[in-house]
Design a protein around this motif. Sequence first.
Motif, PDB file in Angstrom:
ATOM      1  N   ALA A 377       0.853  -1.185   0.000  1.00 43.87           N
ATOM      2  CA  ALA A 377       0.000   0.000   0.000  1.00 43.87           C
ATOM      3  C   ALA A 377       0.892   1.240   0.000  1.00 43.87           C
ATOM      4  O   ALA A 377       2.123   1.145   0.056  1.00 43.87           O
ATOM      5  N   PHE A 378       0.264   2.426  -0.061  1.00 44.57           N
ATOM      6  CA  PHE A 378       1.040   3.649  -0.173  1.00 44.57           C
ATOM      7  C   PHE A 378       1.957   3.865   1.029  1.00 44.57           C
ATOM      8  O   PHE A 378       3.058   4.405   0.892  1.00 44.57           O
ATOM      9  N   GLY A 379       1.521   3.461   2.206  1.00 42.24           N
ATOM     10  CA  GLY A 379       2.389   3.571   3.370  1.00 42.24           C
ATOM     11  C   GLY A 379       3.617   2.690   3.239  1.00 42.24           C
ATOM     12  O   GLY A 379       4.726   3.072   3.656  1.00 42.24           O
ATOM     13  N   ASP A 380       3.441   1.513   2.622  1.00 38.36           N
ATOM     14  CA  ASP A 380       4.580   0.614   2.401  1.00 38.36           C
ATOM     15  C   ASP A 380       5.550   1.223   1.393  1.00 38.36           C
ATOM     16  O   ASP A 380       6.769   1.125   1.566  1.00 38.36           O
ATOM     17  N   TYR A 381       5.009   1.842   0.336  1.00 32.87           N
ATOM     18  CA  TYR A 381       5.881   2.454  -0.672  1.00 32.87           C
ATOM     19  C   TYR A 381       6.783   3.496  -0.030  1.00 32.87           C
ATOM     20  O   TYR A 381       7.976   3.591  -0.350  1.00 32.87           O
ATOM     21  N   ARG A 382       6.217   4.272   0.873  1.00 32.76           N
ATOM     22  CA  ARG A 382       7.018   5.302   1.539  1.00 32.76           C
ATOM     23  C   ARG A 382       8.146   4.678   2.351  1.00 32.76           C
ATOM     24  O   ARG A 382       9.300   5.110   2.281  1.00 32.76           O
ATOM     25  N   ARG A 383       7.820   3.659   3.155  1.00 27.86           N
ATOM     26  CA  ARG A 383       8.836   3.048   3.997  1.00 27.86           C
ATOM     27  C   ARG A 383       9.930   2.383   3.166  1.00 27.86           C
ATOM     28  O   ARG A 383      11.119   2.422   3.518  1.00 27.86           O
ATOM     29  N   ILE A 384       9.542   1.784   2.047  1.00 27.72           N
ATOM     30  CA  ILE A 384      10.529   1.106   1.191  1.00 27.72           C
ATOM     31  C   ILE A 384      11.469   2.117   0.533  1.00 27.72           C
ATOM     32  O   ILE A 384      12.694   1.962   0.542  1.00 27.72           O
ATOM     33  N   LEU A 385      10.891   3.181  -0.007  1.00 29.67           N
ATOM     34  CA  LEU A 385      11.698   4.156  -0.742  1.00 29.67           C
ATOM     35  C   LEU A 385      12.489   5.074   0.172  1.00 29.67           C
ATOM     36  O   LEU A 385      13.408   5.764  -0.277  1.00 29.67           O
TER      37      LEU A 385
END
Length: 447
Positions: A377-385
């Motif tokens: 999800a978008f929260g995961d994208y932030r943490r990954i990037l």
Amino acid sequence: MPGESRSMYLYEGHRVTVSDLLEAGLLEAGAKLRFTRKRIGVTFDATVTGTGRIRLEPGGDEFRSPSGAAMVAAGMRAVDGWRAWVVVGENRLLDAVRQEFLDRTMSADRRSADGDRQRVHERLRQARDRADRQEPERITVRELLKLWGATDRGDQIGQIEADLANHGLVTSPSFRAVTLDTVVSLTTPPDEPEPAPEELPSTEDDEGEGDLNVRLTVGNLTPLDGVGSVSPNSSLDEAVTEMLLNDYSQLAVLSGPRNVRGAVTWRSIAEAMHRNPGAAVADAIVRAEVVAYDRDLVEVLPTLQQQEFVLVTDQHKAVTGIVTTADVARRYGEMATPFFQLGELDRTLRWILRRVLDLPTVQPLCGRAIKTFDQLAFGDYRRILEDKQVWERLGWPLNRQTFIARLDEIRLIRNSVMHFHPDPLSEDAVEKLRNFTTLLHRYRDPG
């Protein structure tokens, strides 16, 4: 409420209850209440219980809210119980006791309370004073929302409605069911609204808190500031001129603001003139459906599909607006565009990460357990990037902090869209979605 101030209690969207008045010592258990319907000369009595409920006398039925008790006692569809029940012996309304509670709460917490909360409280007190003087403040919905720092009828709407209710205020028309630029009046509910014989009195005992009220209404699509019209005695030249000057496809035919005779359209005018070159407006009238501004839009869609328009009445039953199929198409387009853009962003980000990374690399970076890339999800994208090594593997000539900041804005926009707020997303937010999509398309292939 251990650990939190009264002002914070109210800040969380809580509507003042009789229990609050008991706890504050402003009302005593066993206090007698009286509700008099002056119009018909009937009086009802009740007692405040030790648990903060209102027990009707005789009968013994108990209610948490003053309004629920008043509605059942009088057999009425809607009553503002705070302004109906009088505290016997003190000769003052429960509403006055509630106002004292609010004033004391804000005064006691003046040093620690949020300055914005104090400002809202004082502003609503002034609005209530004006309403009591029959000089209600008039304000656009947009300006009303700004008092709470809101730009749309989103997550803060519960707080706004609670604050208005605590000050005994309502908006006329309802600020939920009109456009953001509609002017509403901050007023008090009618002392004794007309009963609806065909409806049983409501037994809902929650001061309105049980109504999710997430509808899109007819009034959300059109300003209630007047509608183009002609009288039945007008000439067709007058109707045609009015339609050409204002780019109308139809025109209401009214004998008065509440007396609808129908409407004329380009087609009905052409057919009338074909039958009789000297035809007047009366010869070209077609049926026009009239709906209230707070009617659910989905209920009106079949009529719009058949007739292509409906006339809209305001809170006074006067025709003051019109909604067409073009209006509906535009609104649904405004609502659908962000969904499609967010869907494209979601798929693109997932595609990029899947091409550059493997699942074991991604899993520890997420704040939750995932088994596939499709669960991101978008929260995961932030943490990954946010991970420096991941960012370097992308090989993008972009500033990571700036990119992450915009991604977080996109996440908040996504949350707002998925909460199905009745107001369209701002053009600024839509532009951010467009620009972010364009950027991802430019750098989606690994360097």
